[in-house]
Scaffold this motif. Structure first.
Motif, mmCIF file in Angstrom:
data_model
loop_
_atom_site.group_PDB
_atom_site.id
_atom_site.type_symbol
_atom_site.label_atom_id
_atom_site.label_comp_id
_atom_site.label_asym_id
_atom_site.label_seq_id
_atom_site.Cartn_x
_atom_site.Cartn_y
_atom_site.Cartn_z
ATOM 1 N N THR A 199 6.854 1.916 3.422
ATOM 2 C CA THR A 199 6.306 2.643 2.281
ATOM 3 C C THR A 199 6.067 1.662 1.142
ATOM 4 O O THR A 199 6.975 0.895 0.788
ATOM 5 N N SER A 200 4.858 1.703 0.569
ATOM 6 C CA SER A 200 4.564 0.818 -0.553
ATOM 7 C C SER A 200 5.521 1.121 -1.701
ATOM 8 O O SER A 200 6.037 2.238 -1.814
ATOM 9 N N THR A 201 5.759 0.132 -2.546
ATOM 10 C CA THR A 201 6.735 0.312 -3.614
ATOM 11 C C THR A 201 6.339 1.421 -4.582
ATOM 12 O O THR A 201 7.199 2.033 -5.198
ATOM 13 N N ASP A 202 5.040 1.717 -4.699
ATOM 14 C CA ASP A 202 4.610 2.812 -5.577
ATOM 15 C C ASP A 202 4.580 4.155 -4.839
ATOM 16 O O ASP A 202 4.262 5.185 -5.428
ATOM 17 N N GLY A 203 4.899 4.162 -3.536
ATOM 18 C CA GLY A 203 4.941 5.384 -2.745
ATOM 19 C C GLY A 203 3.589 5.922 -2.320
ATOM 20 O O GLY A 203 3.502 6.948 -1.663
ATOM 21 N N ALA A 204 2.509 5.221 -2.665
ATOM 22 C CA ALA A 204 1.157 5.708 -2.376
ATOM 23 C C ALA A 204 0.728 5.499 -0.927
ATOM 24 O O ALA A 204 -0.124 6.216 -0.429
ATOM 25 N N SER A 205 1.315 4.518 -0.254
ATOM 26 C CA SER A 205 0.901 4.204 1.123
ATOM 27 C C SER A 205 2.096 4.215 2.051
ATOM 28 O O SER A 205 3.170 3.704 1.707
ATOM 29 N N VAL A 206 1.895 4.791 3.239
ATOM 30 C CA VAL A 206 2.952 4.844 4.252
ATOM 31 C C VAL A 206 2.341 4.428 5.589
ATOM 32 O O VAL A 206 1.261 4.881 5.957
ATOM 33 N N VAL A 207 3.063 3.554 6.296
ATOM 34 C CA VAL A 207 2.660 3.136 7.637
ATOM 35 C C VAL A 207 3.832 3.414 8.566
ATOM 36 O O VAL A 207 4.955 2.984 8.291
ATOM 37 N N ALA A 208 3.590 4.152 9.637
ATOM 38 C CA ALA A 208 4.625 4.437 10.633
ATOM 39 C C ALA A 208 4.276 3.701 11.915
ATOM 40 O O ALA A 208 3.168 3.862 12.438
ATOM 41 N N LEU A 209 5.197 2.862 12.372
ATOM 42 C CA LEU A 209 4.978 2.062 13.575
ATOM 43 C C LEU A 209 6.015 2.466 14.621
ATOM 44 O O LEU A 209 7.188 2.672 14.287
ATOM 45 N N ALA A 210 5.582 2.572 15.873
ATOM 46 C CA ALA A 210 6.489 2.950 16.956
ATOM 47 C C ALA A 210 6.678 1.779 17.905
ATOM 48 O O ALA A 210 5.729 1.077 18.227
ATOM 49 N N ARG A 211 7.927 1.592 18.332
ATOM 50 C CA ARG A 211 8.245 0.542 19.308
ATOM 51 C C ARG A 211 7.753 0.972 20.671
ATOM 52 O O ARG A 211 7.923 2.121 21.072
ATOM 53 N N LYS A 212 7.149 0.051 21.386
ATOM 54 C CA LYS A 212 6.686 0.343 22.750
ATOM 55 C C LYS A 212 7.295 -0.614 23.714
ATOM 56 O O LYS A 212 7.639 -1.691 23.423
#
Length: 77
Positions: free
Chosen positions: A64-77
């Motif tokens: 999550t970006s420090t300003d909370g505006a962007s979120v990226v969710a990554l999954a382990r494969k």
């Protein structure tokens, strides 16, 4: 740190400080993949030389970006 953002693979050095992680010098392959290039640019733009908060839950890493505006969710494969 490394992974795949849809078509291209990427990798980077990183530094962890508490619940924050900074990715340094991200490199990525440069293949053209129709319909997914914008997604890849956005994800790598969020991570490139930035500090983000991270949370690990099972096989999922959420950034999550420090300003909370962007979120990226990554999954382990």
């Amino acid at each position: 740190f490394g992974g795949n953002v849809g078509c291209n693979s990427f990798g980077a050095d990183y530094k962890v400080d508490g619940d924050q992680i900074t990715f340094v010098s991200i490199v990525s392959t440069m293949m053209f993949c129709e319909g997914i290039s914008d997604q890849e640019s956005i994800v790598l733009g969020i991570l490139t030389d930035k500090t983000v908060r991270y949370q690990i839950d099972g096989d999922q890493l959420t950034l999550t970006s420090t300003d909370g505006a962007s979120v990226v969710a990554l999954a382990r494969k």
